[in-house]
Design a protein around this motif. Structure first.
Motif, PDB file in Angstrom:
ATOM      1  N   LEU A 200       0.833  -1.203   0.000  1.00  0.00           N
ATOM      2  CA  LEU A 200       0.000   0.000   0.000  1.00  0.00           C
ATOM      3  C   LEU A 200       0.868   1.254   0.000  1.00  0.00           C
ATOM      4  CD1 LEU A 200      -2.813   1.331   0.259  1.00  0.00           C
ATOM      5  CD2 LEU A 200      -2.576   1.117   2.737  1.00  0.00           C
ATOM      6  N   CYS A 201       1.921   1.247   0.804  1.00  0.00           N
ATOM      7  CA  CYS A 201       2.852   2.387   0.815  1.00  0.00           C
ATOM      8  C   CYS A 201       3.437   2.627  -0.571  1.00  0.00           C
ATOM      9  CB  CYS A 201       3.978   2.137   1.815  1.00  0.00           C
ATOM     10  SG  CYS A 201       3.488   2.106   3.549  1.00  0.00           S
ATOM     11  N   LYS A 202       3.866   1.574  -1.219  1.00  0.00           N
ATOM     12  CA  LYS A 202       4.471   1.701  -2.543  1.00  0.00           C
ATOM     13  C   LYS A 202       3.463   2.192  -3.574  1.00  0.00           C
ATOM     14  CE  LYS A 202       6.839  -1.955  -3.700  1.00  0.00           C
ATOM     15  NZ  LYS A 202       7.154  -3.404  -3.801  1.00  0.00           N
ATOM     16  N   ALA A 203       2.226   1.696  -3.499  1.00  0.00           N
ATOM     17  CA  ALA A 203       1.202   2.107  -4.462  1.00  0.00           C
ATOM     18  C   ALA A 203       0.831   3.578  -4.277  1.00  0.00           C
ATOM     19  CB  ALA A 203      -0.036   1.225  -4.303  1.00  0.00           C
ATOM     20  N   ILE A 204       0.713   4.036  -3.032  1.00  0.00           N
ATOM     21  CA  ILE A 204       0.386   5.440  -2.784  1.00  0.00           C
ATOM     22  C   ILE A 204       1.530   6.338  -3.246  1.00  0.00           C
ATOM     23  CG2 ILE A 204      -0.003   7.145  -0.963  1.00  0.00           C
ATOM     24  CD1 ILE A 204      -1.541   5.026   0.578  1.00  0.00           C
ATOM     25  N   ALA A 205       2.769   5.928  -2.964  1.00  0.00           N
ATOM     26  CA  ALA A 205       3.922   6.730  -3.361  1.00  0.00           C
ATOM     27  C   ALA A 205       4.096   6.765  -4.878  1.00  0.00           C
ATOM     28  CB  ALA A 205       5.189   6.185  -2.702  1.00  0.00           C
ATOM     29  N   THR A 206       3.697   5.707  -5.552  1.00  0.00           N
ATOM     30  CA  THR A 206       3.833   5.665  -7.016  1.00  0.00           C
ATOM     31  C   THR A 206       2.792   6.543  -7.682  1.00  0.00           C
ATOM     32  OG1 THR A 206       4.718   3.421  -6.914  1.00  0.00           O
ATOM     33  CG2 THR A 206       3.852   4.170  -9.038  1.00  0.00           C
ATOM     34  N   GLY A 207       1.514   6.318  -7.364  1.00  0.00           N
ATOM     35  CA  GLY A 207       0.458   7.142  -7.931  1.00  0.00           C
ATOM     36  C   GLY A 207       0.283   6.928  -9.416  1.00  0.00           C
ATOM     37  N   LYS A 208      -0.717   7.600  -9.958  1.00  0.00           N
ATOM     38  CA  LYS A 208      -1.007   7.422 -11.384  1.00  0.00           C
ATOM     39  C   LYS A 208      -0.020   8.175 -12.274  1.00  0.00           C
ATOM     40  CE  LYS A 208      -4.445  11.151 -11.111  1.00  0.00           C
ATOM     41  NZ  LYS A 208      -5.886  11.488 -11.251  1.00  0.00           N
ATOM     42  N   ILE A 209       0.546   9.305 -11.780  1.00  0.00           N
ATOM     43  CA  ILE A 209       1.474  10.090 -12.607  1.00  0.00           C
ATOM     44  C   ILE A 209       2.786   9.339 -12.794  1.00  0.00           C
ATOM     45  CG2 ILE A 209       2.771  12.233 -12.756  1.00  0.00           C
ATOM     46  CD1 ILE A 209       0.531  13.619 -11.299  1.00  0.00           C
ATOM     47  N   SER A 210       3.329   8.821 -11.694  1.00  0.00           N
ATOM     48  CA  SER A 210       4.594   8.084 -11.798  1.00  0.00           C
ATOM     49  C   SER A 210       4.429   6.832 -12.636  1.00  0.00           C
ATOM     50  CB  SER A 210       5.087   7.720 -10.391  1.00  0.00           C
ATOM     51  OG  SER A 210       5.348   8.878  -9.637  1.00  0.00           O
ATOM     52  N   LYS A 211       3.252   6.226 -12.529  1.00  0.00           N
ATOM     53  CA  LYS A 211       3.025   4.969 -13.240  1.00  0.00           C
ATOM     54  C   LYS A 211       2.858   5.189 -14.731  1.00  0.00           C
ATOM     55  CE  LYS A 211       0.431   0.691 -12.662  1.00  0.00           C
ATOM     56  NZ  LYS A 211      -0.647   0.002 -11.896  1.00  0.00           N
ATOM     57  N   THR A 212       2.167   6.281 -15.130  1.00  0.00           N
ATOM     58  CA  THR A 212       1.882   6.508 -16.541  1.00  0.00           C
ATOM     59  C   THR A 212       2.977   7.290 -17.251  1.00  0.00           C
ATOM     60  OG1 THR A 212       0.616   8.489 -15.933  1.00  0.00           O
ATOM     61  CG2 THR A 212      -0.605   6.411 -16.148  1.00  0.00           C
ATOM     62  N   GLN A 213       3.639   8.201 -16.522  1.00  0.00           N
ATOM     63  CA  GLN A 213       4.633   9.063 -17.156  1.00  0.00           C
ATOM     64  C   GLN A 213       6.065   8.659 -16.855  1.00  0.00           C
ATOM     65  OE1 GLN A 213       3.800  13.185 -16.352  1.00  0.00           O
ATOM     66  NE2 GLN A 213       1.634  12.991 -16.859  1.00  0.00           N
ATOM     67  N   GLY A 214       6.251   7.599 -16.078  1.00  0.00           N
ATOM     68  CA  GLY A 214       7.586   7.100 -15.815  1.00  0.00           C
ATOM     69  C   GLY A 214       8.407   7.940 -14.863  1.00  0.00           C
ATOM     70  N   ARG A 215       7.772   8.806 -14.102  1.00  0.00           N
ATOM     71  CA  ARG A 215       8.507   9.620 -13.138  1.00  0.00           C
ATOM     72  C   ARG A 215       8.851   8.781 -11.910  1.00  0.00           C
ATOM     73  NH1 ARG A 215       4.969  15.268 -12.992  1.00  0.00           N
ATOM     74  NH2 ARG A 215       5.095  15.741 -15.229  1.00  0.00           N
ATOM     75  N   PRO A 216       9.903   9.147 -11.179  1.00  0.00           N
ATOM     76  CA  PRO A 216      10.228   8.394  -9.953  1.00  0.00           C
ATOM     77  C   PRO A 216       9.126   8.576  -8.923  1.00  0.00           C
ATOM     78  CG  PRO A 216      11.581  10.365 -10.140  1.00  0.00           C
ATOM     79  CD  PRO A 216      10.870  10.229 -11.444  1.00  0.00           C
ATOM     80  N   ARG A 217       8.899   7.524  -8.164  1.00  0.00           N
ATOM     81  CA  ARG A 217       7.840   7.599  -7.158  1.00  0.00           C
ATOM     82  C   ARG A 217       8.280   8.468  -5.987  1.00  0.00           C
ATOM     83  NH1 ARG A 217       8.458   1.528  -4.562  1.00  0.00           N
ATOM     84  NH2 ARG A 217      10.107   2.048  -3.077  1.00  0.00           N
ATOM     85  N   CYS A 218       7.311   8.877  -5.180  1.00  0.00           N
ATOM     86  CA  CYS A 218       7.605   9.656  -3.984  1.00  0.00           C
ATOM     87  C   CYS A 218       8.299   8.777  -2.938  1.00  0.00           C
ATOM     88  CB  CYS A 218       6.313  10.245  -3.418  1.00  0.00           C
ATOM     89  SG  CYS A 218       5.512  11.461  -4.487  1.00  0.00           S
TER      90      CYS A 218
END
Length: 308
Positions: A200-218
């Motif tokens: 859950l921590c990893k999914a929240i930190a990743t988010g939809k922006i990091s997942k779709t645009q390839g940005r590093p997760r929080c």
């Protein structure tokens, strides 16, 4: 009306009262009258249903989202779908409490200002706080700072709050949480919540922006309290995922690690001596120190530990 008619009417009234008492007794065995929310939240998930969301109102408290989870298949679990439904998919930093419990034997412990420092750091960085759903002490500081506080706990061991309680149970869900995940399902063992919590921590930190645009997760920061011995699996999951862990003073296990003394618990010693662990010990409970440490680790990723 004749006396016989009055007696018959009185007998009918008594029979109706008895029937009502029987119905009330049957209802009381299913729905405790002191907690009307129990009927709603104790509904079981339907077969093959992975999750279900409820509105849960704490007695004389805040409204929270209660999500019942069937975590029998972690690899196919729709975590992204849940976070999108709850509007938690923007990609935010996370501060995760490991093994944190309120000390009911010493309610005047000196963690108050310490929690205030954590809440202040999370407020300034928009970080989400995740704990075990029961009373820890962070709740009132999270409410003051309007932080998002998520609780994750096994459904088998938690207790629902009651109206006008004489005391607070140690495993009772605590007011102040905005979201509560209860982990259940067939063949789900205790300790499964550790894997769910880190995912859950990893999914929240990743988010939809990091997942779709390839940005590093929080960033994700773990704070180890070790007030109970049921946190070992979660420490292992944090080490496996290369997540930093702040070790704070308070429990016997953490004190032994910070003071570099002999750790009496063999399992805990084995975990804390892992060469891949990112451990940052704090020698005192200071609000400014913990706020600075949380800020630091939410903006900086430590290098990989050196291999022995």
């Amino acid at each position: 009306m004749s006396e016989q008619g009055e007696e018959e009417e009185q007998q009918q009234d008594e029979q109706q009262e008895q029937q009502l008492e029987q119905q009330t007794f049957q209802l009381d065995t299913q729905i405790p009258p002191e907690d009307p929310n129990v009927f709603m939240t104790q509904q079981k998930l339907e077969q093959n249903q992975a999750w279900k969301c409820f509105d849960f109102l704490f007695p004389a408290g805040k409204l929270a989202k209660l999500i019942k989870v069937n975590y029998t298949q972690p690899k196919t679990f729709p975590m992204t779908e849940i976070l999108t439904k709850l509007k938690l998919d923007d990609g935010l930093p996370v501060v995760n409490f490991i093994g944190c419990r309120h000390n009911f034997d010493n309610p005047n412990s000196n963690r108050g200002k310490f929690y205030a420092g954590i809440a202040r750091a999370c407020h300034n960085t928009d970080a989400i706080i995740i704990d075990n759903g029961i009373t820890t002490g962070i709740e009132k500081f999270s409410l003051r700072r309007n932080c998002t506080l998520i609780g994750v706990a096994p459904e088998q061991i938690v207790q629902y709050p009651k109206l006008n309680p004489t005391k607070i149970e140690k495993n009772e869900l605590s007011n102040g949480h905005t979201h509560i995940f209860l982990i259940g399902g067939e063949n789900v063992d205790l300790g499964t919540e550790a894997l769910f919590k880190i995912n859950l921590c990893k999914a929240i930190a990743t988010g939809k922006i990091s997942k779709t645009q390839g940005r590093p997760r929080c960033k994700i920061v773990n704070i180890l309290f070790a007030d109970s011995n049921d946190c070992f699996d979660e420490i292992r999951e944090a080490i496996i995922n290369k997540l930093p862990i702040i070790v704070v003073r308070g429990s016997h296990l953490c004190n032994q690690f910070i003071d570099q003394e002999k750790i009496l618990d063999a399992e805990f010693e084995d975990i804390m001596t892992d060469k891949d662990g990112f451990f940052f010990p704090l020698k005192k409970l200071d609000s400014e120190v913990i706020a600075q440490m949380v800020h630091y680790l939410l903006t900086y990723t430590p290098s990989k530990p050196k291999q022995q």
